[in-house]
Design a protein around this motif. Structure first.
Motif, PDB file in Angstrom:
ATOM      1  N   LEU A  73    -115.354  11.590  39.238  1.00  0.00           N
ATOM      2  CA  LEU A  73    -113.526  11.162  39.836  1.00  0.00           C
ATOM      3  C   LEU A  73    -113.545   9.810  38.925  1.00  0.00           C
ATOM      4  O   LEU A  73    -113.937   8.616  39.384  1.00  0.00           O
ATOM      5  N   ALA A  74    -113.339   9.539  37.765  1.00  0.00           N
ATOM      6  CA  ALA A  74    -112.979   8.507  37.166  1.00  0.00           C
ATOM      7  C   ALA A  74    -111.455   8.099  37.735  1.00  0.00           C
ATOM      8  O   ALA A  74    -110.736   7.768  36.451  1.00  0.00           O
ATOM      9  N   VAL A  75    -111.402   7.432  38.569  1.00  0.00           N
ATOM     10  CA  VAL A  75    -109.477   7.334  39.679  1.00  0.00           C
ATOM     11  C   VAL A  75    -110.045   6.015  40.096  1.00  0.00           C
ATOM     12  O   VAL A  75    -111.377   5.678  40.554  1.00  0.00           O
ATOM     13  N   ALA A  76    -108.991   5.075  40.548  1.00  0.00           N
ATOM     14  CA  ALA A  76    -108.856   4.159  41.496  1.00  0.00           C
ATOM     15  C   ALA A  76    -109.572   4.684  42.650  1.00  0.00           C
ATOM     16  O   ALA A  76    -109.038   5.576  43.369  1.00  0.00           O
ATOM     17  N   ASN A  77    -109.775   3.762  43.190  1.00  0.00           N
ATOM     18  CA  ASN A  77    -110.539   3.575  45.177  1.00  0.00           C
ATOM     19  C   ASN A  77    -109.340   4.146  45.832  1.00  0.00           C
ATOM     20  O   ASN A  77    -110.015   5.265  46.913  1.00  0.00           O
ATOM     21  N   LEU A  97    -119.417   9.255  41.717  1.00  0.00           N
ATOM     22  CA  LEU A  97    -117.490   8.497  41.946  1.00  0.00           C
ATOM     23  C   LEU A  97    -118.205   7.366  41.419  1.00  0.00           C
ATOM     24  O   LEU A  97    -119.223   6.695  42.058  1.00  0.00           O
ATOM     25  N   PHE A  98    -117.668   6.951  40.459  1.00  0.00           N
ATOM     26  CA  PHE A  98    -117.356   5.599  39.722  1.00  0.00           C
ATOM     27  C   PHE A  98    -116.883   4.216  40.430  1.00  0.00           C
ATOM     28  O   PHE A  98    -117.485   3.774  40.450  1.00  0.00           O
ATOM     29  N   GLY A  99    -116.040   4.379  41.340  1.00  0.00           N
ATOM     30  CA  GLY A  99    -115.491   3.592  41.281  1.00  0.00           C
ATOM     31  C   GLY A  99    -115.914   2.915  42.943  1.00  0.00           C
ATOM     32  O   GLY A  99    -117.007   3.160  43.742  1.00  0.00           O
ATOM     33  N   GLY A 104    -112.528  -4.821  43.296  1.00  0.00           N
ATOM     34  CA  GLY A 104    -111.245  -4.710  43.137  1.00  0.00           C
ATOM     35  C   GLY A 104    -109.831  -4.292  43.580  1.00  0.00           C
ATOM     36  O   GLY A 104    -110.380  -4.954  44.957  1.00  0.00           O
ATOM     37  N   PRO A 105    -109.183  -4.417  43.232  1.00  0.00           N
ATOM     38  CA  PRO A 105    -107.170  -5.008  44.007  1.00  0.00           C
ATOM     39  C   PRO A 105    -107.535  -3.889  44.766  1.00  0.00           C
ATOM     40  O   PRO A 105    -106.641  -4.255  45.881  1.00  0.00           O
ATOM     41  N   ASP A 106    -107.872  -3.243  44.994  1.00  0.00           N
ATOM     42  CA  ASP A 106    -108.072  -2.009  45.836  1.00  0.00           C
ATOM     43  C   ASP A 106    -109.032  -1.684  46.966  1.00  0.00           C
ATOM     44  O   ASP A 106    -109.674  -0.600  47.068  1.00  0.00           O
ATOM     45  N   ARG A 107    -110.304  -2.677  46.997  1.00  0.00           N
ATOM     46  CA  ARG A 107    -110.779  -2.891  47.935  1.00  0.00           C
ATOM     47  C   ARG A 107    -110.895  -1.884  49.453  1.00  0.00           C
ATOM     48  O   ARG A 107    -109.409  -2.476  49.852  1.00  0.00           O
ATOM     49  N   ASP A 108    -111.379  -0.943  50.005  1.00  0.00           N
ATOM     50  CA  ASP A 108    -111.401  -1.060  51.598  1.00  0.00           C
ATOM     51  C   ASP A 108    -112.904  -0.881  52.034  1.00  0.00           C
ATOM     52  O   ASP A 108    -113.877   0.307  51.470  1.00  0.00           O
ATOM     53  N   ILE A 126    -123.035  13.934  46.181  1.00  0.00           N
ATOM     54  CA  ILE A 126    -122.278  12.850  46.135  1.00  0.00           C
ATOM     55  C   ILE A 126    -123.315  12.249  45.274  1.00  0.00           C
ATOM     56  O   ILE A 126    -124.266  11.807  46.151  1.00  0.00           O
ATOM     57  N   CYS A 127    -122.552  11.782  43.962  1.00  0.00           N
ATOM     58  CA  CYS A 127    -124.088  10.610  43.231  1.00  0.00           C
ATOM     59  C   CYS A 127    -122.906   9.427  43.503  1.00  0.00           C
ATOM     60  O   CYS A 127    -121.132   9.468  42.746  1.00  0.00           O
ATOM     61  N   GLY A 128    -123.378   7.835  44.285  1.00  0.00           N
ATOM     62  CA  GLY A 128    -122.737   7.362  44.308  1.00  0.00           C
ATOM     63  C   GLY A 128    -122.184   6.920  45.781  1.00  0.00           C
ATOM     64  O   GLY A 128    -122.386   7.602  46.589  1.00  0.00           O
ATOM     65  N   PRO A 129    -120.860   6.484  45.831  1.00  0.00           N
ATOM     66  CA  PRO A 129    -119.490   5.739  44.744  1.00  0.00           C
ATOM     67  C   PRO A 129    -119.895   4.368  44.626  1.00  0.00           C
ATOM     68  O   PRO A 129    -121.449   4.007  44.092  1.00  0.00           O
ATOM     69  N   ASN A 130    -119.805   3.875  43.192  1.00  0.00           N
ATOM     70  CA  ASN A 130    -120.265   2.616  42.548  1.00  0.00           C
ATOM     71  C   ASN A 130    -121.255   3.145  41.779  1.00  0.00           C
ATOM     72  O   ASN A 130    -122.653   2.430  41.469  1.00  0.00           O
ATOM     73  N   SER A 131    -121.095   4.039  41.144  1.00  0.00           N
ATOM     74  CA  SER A 131    -122.372   4.503  39.668  1.00  0.00           C
ATOM     75  C   SER A 131    -121.337   4.644  38.574  1.00  0.00           C
ATOM     76  O   SER A 131    -120.497   4.821  38.402  1.00  0.00           O
ATOM     77  N   MET A 132    -122.671   4.246  38.044  1.00  0.00           N
ATOM     78  CA  MET A 132    -122.650   4.256  36.089  1.00  0.00           C
ATOM     79  C   MET A 132    -122.254   5.892  35.974  1.00  0.00           C
ATOM     80  O   MET A 132    -122.628   6.227  34.539  1.00  0.00           O
ATOM     81  N   GLY A 133    -123.483   6.855  36.867  1.00  0.00           N
ATOM     82  CA  GLY A 133    -123.367   7.829  36.160  1.00  0.00           C
ATOM     83  C   GLY A 133    -124.723   8.893  36.329  1.00  0.00           C
ATOM     84  O   GLY A 133    -125.485   7.857  36.726  1.00  0.00           O
ATOM     85  N   LEU A 134    -125.299  10.086  35.824  1.00  0.00           N
ATOM     86  CA  LEU A 134    -126.513  10.544  35.234  1.00  0.00           C
ATOM     87  C   LEU A 134    -126.262  11.232  34.125  1.00  0.00           C
ATOM     88  O   LEU A 134    -125.799  11.551  33.594  1.00  0.00           O
ATOM     89  N   TYR A 135    -127.849  11.228  33.385  1.00  0.00           N
ATOM     90  CA  TYR A 135    -127.847  12.174  32.253  1.00  0.00           C
ATOM     91  C   TYR A 135    -129.377  13.250  32.487  1.00  0.00           C
ATOM     92  O   TYR A 135    -130.072  13.457  33.818  1.00  0.00           O
ATOM     93  N   ASN A 136    -128.985  14.385  31.802  1.00  0.00           N
ATOM     94  CA  ASN A 136    -130.046  15.409  32.374  1.00  0.00           C
ATOM     95  C   ASN A 136    -130.148  15.685  31.225  1.00  0.00           C
ATOM     96  O   ASN A 136    -129.542  16.519  30.503  1.00  0.00           O
ATOM     97  N   SER A 137    -130.890  15.207  30.014  1.00  0.00           N
ATOM     98  CA  SER A 137    -130.930  15.078  28.724  1.00  0.00           C
ATOM     99  C   SER A 137    -131.597  16.731  28.368  1.00  0.00           C
ATOM    100  O   SER A 137    -130.605  17.204  27.431  1.00  0.00           O
ATOM    101  N   ARG A 138    -132.561  17.604  28.897  1.00  0.00           N
ATOM    102  CA  ARG A 138    -132.409  18.743  29.034  1.00  0.00           C
ATOM    103  C   ARG A 138    -131.664  19.651  28.649  1.00  0.00           C
ATOM    104  O   ARG A 138    -131.368  20.561  27.716  1.00  0.00           O
TER     105      ARG A 138
END
Length: 695
Positions: A73-77, A97-99, A104-108, A126-138
């Motif tokens: 979810l690369a969207v506004a809060n 969830l990246f937000g 931010g202006p729409d902080r809640d 749910i990974c996050g919110p405020n996550s920068m993501g995750l990797y699984n290299s394999r």
């Protein structure tokens, strides 16, 4: 354990908010999945675009041709909760969830709790919110808004971090430390570090795990997973922020969760054999070492160097860290004497350079001789590998020639990381030789390896069961506390501890000279006289303690002094046998519950604060280990000819105190036993304070 497969091994991923605009965060997430080589189905979700970077895009989640296993979810809060509701209706099991609802202006401020409640109710991972993501290299999975290295090598280290910057910077390290999993846990609305850690240590390819923590949100589960990792012999390397008061406030402001006390975390990590580091450089050195070496047969290392000056520096740091160096055997010295030039000191660390003749042959043979020493568990080549030196290639060549024939691990260390040659370090790493980047951080990494190798499974053994005396004593204490309006101190506290089977000194409370003289007669001279004034926390600071009163006359004079200055209430005790004063304590950590504290008592407690923390699940083996960690431990061994303390009796009392805390911990906010005197023939509690939880 939640099944995290949809999050880490999805077959279908949809990126909501993806766009072909160059500045699109969602577009970067989509490009990363493409460049990582994700082999599953990949869709973009955008209300207007129908194709993004050559991939099909759809206006909404319910318009997708197949149900995703995971959505990013690369969207506004303001859109997060609504999209989660759509995901739940469609049966989508996982979301990143990246937000950040807190910025931010729409902080809640309420959104975080709403996401948490919704995710738990509908069992969405749910990974996050405020996550920068995750990797699984394999699986070639890279869900992240940061630029990534395409085709990054598969690794054997898992990283779970509360910092997005750490997620990014460690993943892009230039020292061939490769990760199989990377997780930016963010604010942990649903899944926590413990959930991720449990998943990654279940993977047989995970050789070590790294945690960058601001807080622990589920302490009970977290400690269970730490224990599981230790029992699987998987090192867990932890950097816990918020150790200082100011750092703790920053961590709390950042993560929105209580950071916890440094002493408590140290006790927790020590109990479960986790390796606690202080800096990211130390973490990277430790991870590189564990990525190549799991254990060593001896905690001592032999060091080969090129510089006498740097040798002194290395020895100083090793001694500060308590890192043991091998004492060369006579056979090793004889072998080295045939290799190095005359006049070279045959000491560890060994500076074998001499006049610089036949460097490759000399250093190769020296490595072989050091490795053959029966006390050696690790060979350390501590040379700088300076990029423009004509000698550095010779050291690397010697290491590469020797490594396959060595029985113990070979590790390289550069004392000046900024001057080391990248090609030489890469050549060593390609042959499985870790290159540690700094004297102090490198030696700390080796100490972590030695400590991990020395960890005794007996330290995780279940503590002894309660006996009836402790149970009966705590039952009686419960009744006292329910009717008490103030903390229990002096005779009350000692009587309560005595009722639980802890050895206490006889104590008589008095309110007049006549009572003091009678109490002294009953106790037997010489006696100690102490003020019992309720507002005097440190009796010695105000002259409230008189010792070695050997007759009625001296007792009378001392009592009169106390009465005039501090009031008539006093305590009379027989003089405790001379010994070492110790401190036993308990504090209630808001996250981990009752925490034990052991150290040196009397004035030493305030002056040096030589104290270690421990969990109440204490055994005698762990108790002895804790005592050995105190800086003042030599006092217990018999310092400067003094008698050695009865360590067995002290350890037994520590275990009994721990059992008391496990049973009475809900009643008490704090326990303060100071001093406890340990002698050559036992231990005895002299003073104590019990603070009920309700106070």
């Amino acid at each position: 354990m939640p099944d995290l497969m949809p999050l880490f091994r999805p077959d279908i991923v949809a990126v909501v908010g993806a766009s072909s605009r160059p500045d699109s965060f969602g577009g970067q997430v989509l490009r990363n999945l493409q460049s990582a080589g994700f082999t599953g189905d990949l869709f973009g979700v955008h209300p207007r675009e129908r194709e993004i970077y050559g991939l099909p895009a759809f206006p909404s989640l319910d318009a997708l041709p197949a149900k995703p296993d995971c959505i990013a979810l690369a969207v506004a809060n303001r859109h997060l909760l609504g999209l989660l509701e759509q995901a739940a209706a469609l049966g989508i099991p996982a979301a990143v969830l990246f937000g950040d609802p807190n910025t931010g202006p729409d902080r809640d401020p309420d959104l975080q709790a709403q996401i948490s409640d919704f995710g738990r109710k509908h069992r969405i991972l749910i990974c996050g919110p405020n996550s920068m993501g995750l990797y699984n290299s394999r699986r070639r999975l890279a869900i992240s808004g940061y630029p990534i290295r395409a085709g990054a090598d598969e690794g054997n280290i898992a990283l779970i971090t509360h910092s997005g910057t750490v997620f990014d910077s460690l993943s892009q390290n230039n020292r061939s430390v490769h990760f199989n999993y990377l997780v930016s846990a963010g604010n942990e609305a649903c899944l926590t570090a413990a959930d991720y850690l449990e998943y990654v240590i279940a993977d047989e390819q995970t050789r070590a795990a790294a945690l960058y923590l601001e807080s622990v949100r589920d302490p009970e589960r977290f400690t269970r997973v730490l224990e599981a990792a230790r029992r699987k012999d998987i090192p867990v390397v932890v950097l816990k922020t918020g150790r200082s008061e100011r750092g703790r406030r920053l961590a709390e402001a950042h993560s929105g969760a209580l950071a916890g006390s440094a002493q408590t975390y140290e006790g927790v990590f020590r109990h479960y054999g986790a390796c606690q580091v202080r800096t990211l450089d130390e973490m990277m050195d430790t991870l590189e070492l564990f990525s190549r070496v799991r254990t060593v047969r001896s905690h001592r290392c032999s060091v080969l160097m090129e510089s006498g000056g740097e040798r002194s520096m290395l020895v100083d740091i090793a001694e500060d860290l308590g890192l043991a160096l091998t004492e060369f055997s006579p056979e090793t010295r004889a072998n080295l004497a045939e290799i190095v030039e005359a006049g070279v000191p045959l000491a560890n660390p060994l500076d074998a350079f001499g006049t610089g003749r036949e460097v490759v042959r000399t250093y190769e043979r020296c490595l072989q001789a050091l490795d053959a020493d029966p006390g050696t568990g690790l060979n350390l080549l501590a040379v700088d590998l300076a990029r423009y030196s004509n000698l550095s290639p010779a050291y690397a060549e010697a290491a590469l020639a020797a490594v396959d024939g060595l029985r113990n691990p070979l590790v390289s260390l550069v004392n000046v990381s900024s001057g080391a040659g990248e090609k030489l370090m890469a050549a060593l790493r390609a042959r499985g030789i870790p290159v540690l980047m700094g004297t102090e951080t490198g030696l700390k990494a080796i100490r972590h390896l030695a400590s991990f190798s020395q960890f005794d499974p007996a330290w995780l053994a279940a503590p002894p069961q309660f006996d009836s005396q402790i149970s009966d004593g705590v039952r009686e204490l419960r009744g006292r506390i329910e009717s008490a309006s103030t903390p229990l101190s002096g005779p009350e506290a000692l009587q309560a501890l005595s009722g639980c089977g802890l050895p206490v000194i006889r104590t008589e409370a008095v309110e007049s000279l006549a009572q003091a003289l009678s109490a002294a007669q009953a106790c037997g001279y010489p006696v100690a006289l102490k003020t019992a004034h309720p507002d005097v926390p440190h009796k010695t600071d105000v002259g409230g303690v008189w010792l070695d009163l050997g007759d009625p006359e001296t007792l009378a004079a001392a009592y009169e002094s106390l009465r005039l200055r501090l009031g008539p209430h006093a305590l009379v005790q027989p003089m405790a046998a001379r010994g070492v004063e110790m401190y036993f304590g308990m504090s209630r950590d808001p996250q981990f519950g009752p925490i034990l504290l052991f150290g040196f008592g009397g004035i030493h407690l305030e002056l040096y604060r030589d104290v270690v923390a421990a969990l109440p699940a204490l055994t005698e083996a762990t108790a002895i280990r804790l005592l050995g960690m105190l800086k003042g431990f030599p006092m217990l061994e018999g310092f400067r000819g003094g008698p050695a303390a009865d360590l067995d009796a002290l350890a037994e009392l520590m275990v009994r105190f721990a059992a008391f805390v496990r049973l009475a911990g809900d009643l008490l906010a704090e326990v303060d036993i100071n001093p406890l005197v340990v002698t050559a023939s036992g231990a005895q509690i002299v003073d104590a304070l019990l603070v009920p939880s309700k106070n």
